[in-house]
Scaffold this active site. Structure first.
Site, PDB file in Angstrom:
ATOM      1  N   GLU A  62       0.843  -1.199   0.000  1.00  0.00           N
ATOM      2  CA  GLU A  62       0.000   0.000   0.000  1.00  0.00           C
ATOM      3  C   GLU A  62       0.876   1.246   0.000  1.00  0.00           C
ATOM      4  OE1 GLU A  62       0.047   2.079   2.704  1.00  0.00           O
ATOM      5  OE2 GLU A  62       1.311   0.779   3.911  1.00  0.00           O
ATOM      6  N   LYS A  63       0.332   2.333  -0.532  1.00  0.00           N
ATOM      7  CA  LYS A  63       1.047   3.605  -0.608  1.00  0.00           C
ATOM      8  C   LYS A  63       0.590   4.493   0.541  1.00  0.00           C
ATOM      9  CE  LYS A  63       1.813   7.636  -3.592  1.00  0.00           C
ATOM     10  NZ  LYS A  63       1.248   8.606  -2.609  1.00  0.00           N
ATOM     11  N   SER A  64       1.401   4.575   1.573  1.00  0.00           N
ATOM     12  CA  SER A  64       1.049   5.391   2.733  1.00  0.00           C
ATOM     13  C   SER A  64       1.166   6.873   2.403  1.00  0.00           C
ATOM     14  CB  SER A  64       1.947   5.046   3.923  1.00  0.00           C
ATOM     15  OG  SER A  64       3.302   5.024   3.533  1.00  0.00           O
TER      16      SER A  64
END
Length: 223
Positions: A62-64
């Protein structure tokens, strides 16, 4: 709407110290002196699906929604003092006192020297207390023990980051639960692209904001 990203902790180092640290990083990674040594993300297009994703091995996470930083650990040659620094995309160096990163779980007095980790600093909600806290999420490794690992595959770089850097630090925390550090450090969960649905399900339970996916090629070398 403005992004709610953490401020960079620590103190911006002097020009003299910055020049020295940039030289050391450049020597370790064999990169240009005054440029940010981390990889530069590229947005996926339809062409990438056929030309890249279908023909090469990738891992996805996931792209925080946080602040991209490099974590640099270096021992002062004159004093023996362990120094921890954060490097932002503008190639500015911030000294963060109060950390200790042991090289081994069997010897907590040992110290990492010349380790460079890539990650994201985010605001995270502690599930136990509900308190907002800073958390650095590691997703890659550039150097370990004064040696660049940028020419290695992603799997090997993640092994360095997870088993040689993150695990001894977490073992230290478990053995000394009363010890405090400037911020928490976690390791990002990466998986194969065909498990993207699992990543989306896990994103609902994250303690920080995430706004997409990141795919990293597993081939040798950092692009």
């Amino acid at each position: 709407m403005d992004r709610d990203v953490p401020p960079i902790p620590g103190t911006l180092v002097s020009d003299e110290v910055s020049a020295y640290l940039k030289m050391r990083v450049s020597q370790i990674l064999r990169t240009r002196l005054n440029t940010f040594p981390g990889s530069q993300p590229v947005s996926f297009t339809r062409d990438h699906l056929t030309n890249n994703l279908m023909n090469r091995d990738y891992l996805v996470c996931e792209k925080s929604d946080g602040l991209r930083l490099l974590l640099f650990v270096l021992i002062n040659q004159d004093t023996g003092e362990e120094g921890t620094f954060l490097i932002n995309r503008e190639n500015e160096y911030y000294m963060v006192p109060g950390f200790h990163f042991p090289r081994s779980s069997s010897n907590f007095d040992s110290s990492h020297n010349g380790a460079i980790l890539d990650g994201e600093l985010v605001w995270s909600k502690n599930p136990a207390t509900g308190v907002r806290e800073m958390r650095f999420l590691i997703f890659d490794c550039l150097a370990m023990d004064m040696e660049s690992v940028m020419n290695k595959s992603l799997y090997k770089r993640l092994y360095h980051a997870q088993h040689e850097f993150h695990k001894p630090f977490m073992d230290l925390r478990r053995n000394f639960p009363d010890a405090t550090f400037p911020f928490k450090i976690d390791f990002k969960n990466m998986t194969q692209p065909f498990k993207i649905s699992k990543i989306f399900k896990e994103m609902k339970h994250l303690t920080y904001v995430s706004d997409g996916l990141v795919l990293t090629c597993c081939d040798t070398g950092i692009a």
